[in-house]
Design an enzyme around this catalytic site. Structure first.
Site, short mmCIF file in Angstrom:
data_model
loop_
_atom_site.label_atom_id
_atom_site.label_comp_id
_atom_site.label_asym_id
_atom_site.label_seq_id
_atom_site.Cartn_x
_atom_site.Cartn_y
_atom_site.Cartn_z
N ASP A 98 0.87 -1.18 0.00
CA ASP A 98 0.00 0.00 0.00
C ASP A 98 0.91 1.23 0.00
O ASP A 98 1.52 1.56 1.03
CB ASP A 98 -0.91 0.00 1.23
CG ASP A 98 -1.92 -1.14 1.22
OD1 ASP A 98 -1.66 -2.17 0.57
OD2 ASP A 98 -2.97 -1.00 1.87
N LYS A 164 -6.99 3.36 -2.96
CA LYS A 164 -7.33 3.25 -1.54
C LYS A 164 -7.59 4.63 -0.96
O LYS A 164 -6.87 5.58 -1.26
CB LYS A 164 -6.18 2.56 -0.80
CG LYS A 164 -6.37 2.41 0.70
CD LYS A 164 -5.19 1.66 1.31
CE LYS A 164 -5.23 1.69 2.83
NZ LYS A 164 -4.07 1.02 3.44
N LYS A 193 -10.14 -0.01 -2.20
CA LYS A 193 -9.97 -0.36 -0.78
C LYS A 193 -10.39 0.81 0.09
O LYS A 193 -9.94 1.94 -0.10
CB LYS A 193 -8.52 -0.75 -0.49
CG LYS A 193 -8.28 -1.09 0.99
CD LYS A 193 -6.86 -1.58 1.25
CE LYS A 193 -6.60 -1.76 2.74
NZ LYS A 193 -5.23 -2.25 3.01
#
Length: 233
Positions: A98, A164, A193
């Protein structure tokens, strides 16, 4: 539409990246978090880069993936540092990364530079392991709606697999409005996400119905236990 009654246990569990990211969390907390992840059979754990090797050893032989964060939580590291950090985590066993977007540079209008930086990190890691999954963290609390759309488009162009919402360390986290916007701003094969402030089962279901396919949370066990209680499992 997803509902609590329509979800299976496995479907819900595999939505979760269990977060072990608080600065004060210790190596003992990593053990506890990985045991929790195994018990509930979630999709992954997301640990600090320094804890990737420990988590990889603890989860060896399971189908719980090891994820980590790069340039967390502000995205301010130079590209060379992001590449070095990412490569080290892949070497240590991370399969999902991430990566925090350079927020200040995006807000400065340096869209091409942000895209190239992400691509550089992705390309470097894929040269080592082509299976590594990349999720790009935007930190939507600091962005306008137009900047969120820009971030979606540059992430896709750079080769990311997910977009995300947030790190969980800004003033706000995932919102239904932002999830819907991100879902509408990326192709179908790109996943979304949600992260930041996710604490209840109903919240997870709402996020899924707005386009989220993965949720980052440190409340994983409480949410799944709530599901089991409501379903009588």
């Amino acid at each position: 539409m997803v509902s609590v009654d329509s979800l299976t246990y496995e479907q819900l569990a595999k939505v979760f990246d269990h977060a072990i990211l608080k600065p004060e969390q210790t190596t003992k907390d990593v053990i506890i978090g990985c045991e929790l992840a195994k018990k509930y059979n979630v999709k992954s754990v997301c640990v600090k880069p320094c804890d990737v090797k420990q988590a990889s050893d603890l989860l060896q032989g399971t189908d719980v993936l090891v994820g980590t964060v790069i340039s967390f939580p502000h995205g301010n590291s130079p590209t060379s540092a992001k590449v070095a950090e990412a490569l080290q985590t892949v070497e240590d066993g991370a399969i999902e990364l991430d990566v925090v977007l350079n927020i200040g540079h995006l807000k400065s209008g340096l869209v091409d530079e942000c895209q190239q930086e992400i691509k550089t990190v992705i390309d470097a890691c894929h040269a080592k392991n082509p299976k590594v999954i990349f999720k790009i963290i935007f930190e939507n609390a600091y962005l306008t709606k137009d900047e969120i759309v820009q971030a979606c488009k540059l992430s896709v162009a750079a080769g990311a697999h997910f977009v995300k919402t947030s790190t969980g360390f800004a003033s706000s986290g995932a919102t239904l409005e932002d999830i819907a916007l991100m879902r509408a701003s990326v192709p179908d094969h790109i996943e979304v996400k949600a992260s930041g402030g996710i604490k209840t089962l109903d919240q997870v279901v709402d996020l899924m119905n707005h386009g989220a396919t993965r949720c980052g949370s440190s409340s994983t066990d409480k949410i799944i236990d709530e599901f089991k209680q409501r379903r009588g499992l």
